[in-house]
Motif scaffolding. Structure first.
Motif, short mmCIF file in Angstrom:
data_model
loop_
_atom_site.label_atom_id
_atom_site.label_comp_id
_atom_site.label_asym_id
_atom_site.label_seq_id
_atom_site.Cartn_x
_atom_site.Cartn_y
_atom_site.Cartn_z
N ARG B 103 0.79 -1.24 0.00
CA ARG B 103 0.00 0.00 0.00
C ARG B 103 0.82 1.27 0.00
N ASP B 104 2.05 1.17 0.41
CA ASP B 104 2.89 2.37 0.47
C ASP B 104 3.48 2.72 -0.88
N LYS B 105 3.36 1.82 -1.83
CA LYS B 105 4.04 2.06 -3.09
C LYS B 105 3.10 2.23 -4.27
N ILE B 106 1.85 2.58 -4.00
CA ILE B 106 0.90 2.80 -5.08
C ILE B 106 1.24 4.11 -5.78
N LYS B 107 1.28 4.07 -7.10
CA LYS B 107 1.69 5.25 -7.87
C LYS B 107 0.64 5.57 -8.92
N ALA B 108 0.37 6.86 -9.13
CA ALA B 108 -0.63 7.22 -10.14
C ALA B 108 -0.11 8.30 -11.06
N THR B 109 -0.42 8.18 -12.34
CA THR B 109 -0.07 9.22 -13.30
C THR B 109 -1.28 9.48 -14.20
N VAL B 110 -1.30 10.66 -14.80
CA VAL B 110 -2.37 10.98 -15.75
C VAL B 110 -1.72 11.49 -17.02
N LYS B 111 -2.13 10.93 -18.15
CA LYS B 111 -1.60 11.42 -19.42
C LYS B 111 -2.72 11.38 -20.46
N ASN B 112 -2.90 12.47 -21.13
CA ASN B 112 -3.92 12.55 -22.17
C ASN B 112 -5.28 12.00 -21.74
N GLY B 113 -5.67 12.36 -20.53
CA GLY B 113 -6.99 11.94 -20.07
C GLY B 113 -7.10 10.48 -19.68
N VAL B 114 -5.95 9.84 -19.45
CA VAL B 114 -5.97 8.44 -19.01
C VAL B 114 -5.24 8.34 -17.67
N LEU B 115 -5.95 7.82 -16.69
CA LEU B 115 -5.35 7.62 -15.36
C LEU B 115 -4.75 6.23 -15.30
N ARG B 116 -3.52 6.18 -14.80
CA ARG B 116 -2.85 4.89 -14.71
C ARG B 116 -2.34 4.72 -13.28
N ILE B 117 -2.76 3.65 -12.65
CA ILE B 117 -2.36 3.41 -11.26
C ILE B 117 -1.57 2.11 -11.21
N GLU B 118 -0.40 2.19 -10.60
CA GLU B 118 0.41 0.99 -10.44
C GLU B 118 0.38 0.56 -8.98
N LEU B 119 0.04 -0.68 -8.78
CA LEU B 119 -0.06 -1.22 -7.43
C LEU B 119 0.89 -2.40 -7.31
N PRO B 120 2.08 -2.14 -6.79
CA PRO B 120 3.03 -3.24 -6.70
C PRO B 120 2.61 -4.26 -5.64
N LYS B 121 2.92 -5.51 -5.91
CA LYS B 121 2.60 -6.55 -4.92
C LYS B 121 3.61 -6.49 -3.78
N ALA B 122 3.14 -6.86 -2.63
CA ALA B 122 4.06 -6.93 -1.48
C ALA B 122 5.05 -8.06 -1.74
N GLU B 123 6.22 -7.92 -1.15
CA GLU B 123 7.29 -8.89 -1.38
C GLU B 123 6.80 -10.33 -1.27
N LYS B 124 6.06 -10.59 -0.21
CA LYS B 124 5.69 -11.97 0.04
C LYS B 124 4.74 -12.54 -1.03
N ALA B 125 4.04 -11.64 -1.72
CA ALA B 125 3.10 -12.12 -2.72
C ALA B 125 3.76 -12.43 -4.06
N GLN B 126 4.98 -11.97 -4.21
CA GLN B 126 5.65 -12.22 -5.48
C GLN B 126 6.16 -13.66 -5.55
N PRO B 127 6.05 -14.24 -6.72
CA PRO B 127 6.50 -15.63 -6.83
C PRO B 127 7.99 -15.71 -6.56
N ARG B 128 8.38 -16.71 -5.86
CA ARG B 128 9.79 -16.88 -5.55
C ARG B 128 10.24 -18.24 -6.04
N LYS B 129 11.36 -18.23 -6.66
CA LYS B 129 11.85 -19.50 -7.18
C LYS B 129 12.56 -20.26 -6.05
N ILE B 130 12.17 -21.49 -5.89
CA ILE B 130 12.79 -22.29 -4.84
C ILE B 130 13.66 -23.35 -5.50
#
Lengths: 144, 135
Positions: B103-130
């Motif tokens: 939640r601390d890393k949500i980013k938003a930009t607006v360009k040409n009338g389009v809103l883009r929000i990036e919501l990165p997954k928390a570390e633990k949710a990312q797939p990890r290769k074992i």
């Protein structure tokens, strides 16, 4: 009301059409969606001197917009990038209009092609088309 | 796929008490969105023509990410409106998000009338290769 031509289909891609149909149908079930089913939607203003066409066209590259005037018909064409997805991405929702589009509007009177101005800001394209001098109404003096 | 689709679901507007409403009496529309899940996060792309970055309001409250766009009036065009497909409007939409998102890393930009929000997954949710080591 002046007559306005509907969208002219040029080079219709069946998948784009299917997509459009799907969107149209989905929207019937959700009233909060905008009624419009075309991309881009447009408004036309006119007075005896000038026509103004305003299009809601979010997410376009200004340099890839293609405006043409043929007779009394203004056409706006372009392409919206369908995304930056790669194969690993999972598309959870896809409602935005993808791909190529063309919209045409028949203008109420001839315009001067040299004086057309177009501006694209915040996803809104505004085209101002002044009436040609030849087509302006002329007052005729009545002699006694 | 069912787990992915439940991760971010559109929430219907219920008009709950205290909810901020637009000042003007204008229609509020649900913007068309694309939602994409990537390995490392989610991307929400919303069409909001006429809205600039300072007119966008993004709020995260509990599990609800609410996006709103307040559109300034269009510069008036001279003459009568002789054909109409759109109205001046505001945009609102809400999404349910899970703890999977950082939640601390949500980013938003607006360009040409389009809103883009990036919501990165928390570390633990990312797939990890074992790596499996053979003994």
């Amino acid at each position: 009301m002046w007559p306005i031509l509907n969208r002219i289909d040029m080079g219709v891609d069946p998948f784009v059409e299917l997509n459009r149909l799907h969107r149209q149908m989905s929207r019937h079930f959700d009233e909060s969606y905008r009624e419009a089913t075309e991309y881009p939607v447009l408004n036309v203003h006119a007075n005896p001197e000038q026509v103004t066409v305003i299009l809601e066209a979010p997410g376009l590259d200004k340099d890839k917009l293609d405006l043409t005037l043929t007779g009394n018909t203004l056409s706006v064409a372009g392409e919206r990038a369908s995304g930056e997805n790669n194969d690993k991405d999972v598309v959870l929702r896809n409602e935005r209009y993808p791909g190529r589009f063309t919209r045409s509007v028949r203008l109420p009177y001839p315009v001067n092609p040299d004086r057309i101005r177009a501006r694209y800001e915040q996803g809104i394209l505004r085209v101002e088309l002044p009436r040609s001098d030849e087509s302006k109404p002329r007052k005729i003096q009545v002699e006694a | 796929m069912s787990t992915e689709t439940t991760t971010m679901q559109k929430q219907e507007h219920t008009g709950t008490e205290g909810e901020a409403r637009p000042v003007q009496n204008r229609p509020v529309y649900t913007p068309a969105v694309d939602v994409i899940e990537r390995e490392d996060g989610f991307v929400i792309v919303a069409d909001m023509p006429g809205v600039s970055l300072d007119q966008v309001d993004i709020q995260l409250e509990d599990d609800v990410l609410r996006i709103a766009g307040r559109r300034s009036e269009l510069e008036p065009a001279s003459g009568d409106l002789i054909y109409k497909e759109f109205d001046a409007c505001d945009y609102e939409r809400a999404f349910t998000i899970t703890d999977e998102i950082n939640r601390d890393k949500i980013k938003a930009t607006v360009k040409n009338g389009v809103l883009r929000i990036e919501l990165p997954k928390a570390e633990k949710a990312q797939p990890r290769k074992i790596t499996v080591h053979a003994e």
